[in-house]
Enzyme design. Structure first.
Site, short mmCIF file in Angstrom:
data_model
loop_
_atom_site.label_atom_id
_atom_site.label_comp_id
_atom_site.label_asym_id
_atom_site.label_seq_id
_atom_site.Cartn_x
_atom_site.Cartn_y
_atom_site.Cartn_z
N HIS A 14 -59.13 71.77 -53.50
CA HIS A 14 -59.95 72.93 -53.12
C HIS A 14 -61.34 72.46 -52.68
O HIS A 14 -61.90 72.97 -51.70
CB HIS A 14 -60.14 73.87 -54.32
CG HIS A 14 -58.88 74.46 -54.87
ND1 HIS A 14 -58.41 74.16 -56.12
CD2 HIS A 14 -58.00 75.36 -54.35
CE1 HIS A 14 -57.31 74.85 -56.36
NE2 HIS A 14 -57.03 75.58 -55.30
N GLY A 40 -58.47 79.80 -57.63
CA GLY A 40 -59.20 79.21 -58.75
C GLY A 40 -58.46 78.04 -59.38
O GLY A 40 -57.56 77.46 -58.77
N GLN A 80 -48.08 78.32 -45.16
CA GLN A 80 -49.14 79.32 -45.32
C GLN A 80 -50.21 79.15 -44.24
O GLN A 80 -50.68 80.13 -43.64
CB GLN A 80 -49.76 79.16 -46.71
CG GLN A 80 -51.02 79.96 -46.94
CD GLN A 80 -51.49 79.84 -48.37
OE1 GLN A 80 -50.91 80.45 -49.26
NE2 GLN A 80 -52.53 79.06 -48.61
N GLU A 140 -53.53 71.82 -45.73
CA GLU A 140 -52.20 71.47 -45.20
C GLU A 140 -51.18 71.35 -46.32
O GLU A 140 -49.98 71.34 -46.07
CB GLU A 140 -52.29 70.14 -44.42
CG GLU A 140 -52.97 70.29 -43.08
CD GLU A 140 -52.97 68.99 -42.29
OE1 GLU A 140 -52.56 67.95 -42.83
OE2 GLU A 140 -53.41 69.04 -41.12
N MET A 145 -52.45 67.27 -55.10
CA MET A 145 -53.14 68.03 -56.14
C MET A 145 -52.75 69.50 -56.04
O MET A 145 -52.63 70.04 -54.95
CB MET A 145 -54.65 67.88 -55.98
CG MET A 145 -55.10 66.49 -56.34
SD MET A 145 -56.89 66.42 -56.43
CE MET A 145 -57.07 64.67 -56.74
#
Ligand code: AMP
Length: 295
Positions: A53, A47, A169, A164, A200
């Protein structure tokens, strides 16, 4: 007769995002879409959504008929000393942003829905998780691999999208899906940056105005390291120069700066194959990470 919606021709804002908080309803929705012959894309997030996102949502929209974004601040990937309680949360704003893109569904479970009483299973990926962010945050990738496995099994998507920006991860999730034969294709999406180059991140909210002004030095330094390696060969010298530049800009402590094989994340002395330059460093109390391609 059931109709198959063509995502590519539906207009932004044409679909109202449905908010779902329990696994049973999520599964029922996905089953309905599957019976309709529709493909499903999943975007796991914590979130506080930003354009990074939303780039994942847009990528999913281009190839999947139905798009599910998940919003879950996962407690098991935070150490007790970390920012689980203060992590930025803004449900209404997140839903508005997903709605504006015609995301089909926002899955927003609470902690009890994800981790019922007696929960005792974890997914652990060895090797890839031991260096870089895993060295200083040993709890982190176990938490991520476990929650992503759950989200994949709950929604059974055709494709799942990861940034990326969190390169280690992304590789861990790829390895985990391959090793566990989870029938999903993991799609990596390039990092979205502010105009001055800062990647970001929801954690950028923590930066003071002075820190925010310094923060783009991380990306700039990574680009310089990648350039120096291309020109000079050995990585050590370029990394040392990068570390000095970051400290001079005001970063510290620096958790790591490393040049690694782009797939296995093994540290490299020389770039003789596709590689990645990755770094994590503190700016005040905020830990920033970033990475760029090299070689
Ligand atoms: P988070 O909410 O930070 O867990 O991130 C959810 C997903 O969004 C992860 O796959 C991240 O890698 C991805 N993501 C976060 N920031 C960016 C960015 N600036 N550009 C592209 N993807 C991002």
């Amino acid at each position: 007769m059931q109709t198959v919606r063509n995502r590519k021709t539906s207009k932004p804002g044409a679909t109202q995002t449905e908010t779902v908080r329990d696994v049973a309803t999520l599964r029922a929705k996905v089953r309905e879409w599957r019976l309709n012959g529709e493909s499903i894309g999943l975007i796991p997030t914590m979130g506080a959504l930003h354009e990074g996102h939303l780039a994942l949502v847009k990528a999913a929209m281009r190839t999947c008929d139905r798009v599910v974004a998940t919003i879950f601040v996962n407690p098991t990937q935070f150490a007790p000393s970390e920012d689980f309680e203060s992590y930025p949360r803004d449900e209404a704003d997140d839903i508005a942003k997903l709605n504006a893109l015609s995301t089909d569904l926002a899955f927003m479970p609470n902690v009890d829905e994800m981790y019922a009483d007696g929960f005792s299973t974890s997914v652990s990926v060895s090797g890839l998780t031991e260096g870089l962010c895993g060295a200083d945050r040993p709890h982190f990738f176990g938490g991520v691999a476990t929650v992503v496995t759950k989200l994949l099994l709950q929604s059974l998507p055709d494709r799942a999208y990861f940034g990326e920006k969190d390169y280690q991860q992304l590789q861990v999730v790829r390895r985990m899906a391959r090793d566990l034969d989870i029938p999903v294709s993991i799609v990596g999406v390039p990092t979205i940056r502010e105009a001055d180059g800062l990647a970001m991140s929801s954690r950028n909210w923590y930066l003071s105005p002075d820190e925010r002004a310094v923060a783009p030095a991380l990306y700039k330094t990574l680009l310089e390291i990648a350039e120096n390696i291309d020109r000079d060969g050995p990585c050590g010298k370029a990394i040392d120069a990068g570390s000095t530049a970051l400290a001079a800009a005001g970063f510290g402590p620096i958790d790591y700066i490393s040049v690694c094989d782009a797939e296995t994340l093994e540290p490299l002395e020389r770039v003789d194959r596709p590689a990645r330059v990755l770094a994590a460093a503190y700016l005040g109390r905020t830990r920033l990470i970033d990475n760029v391609a090299a070689g």
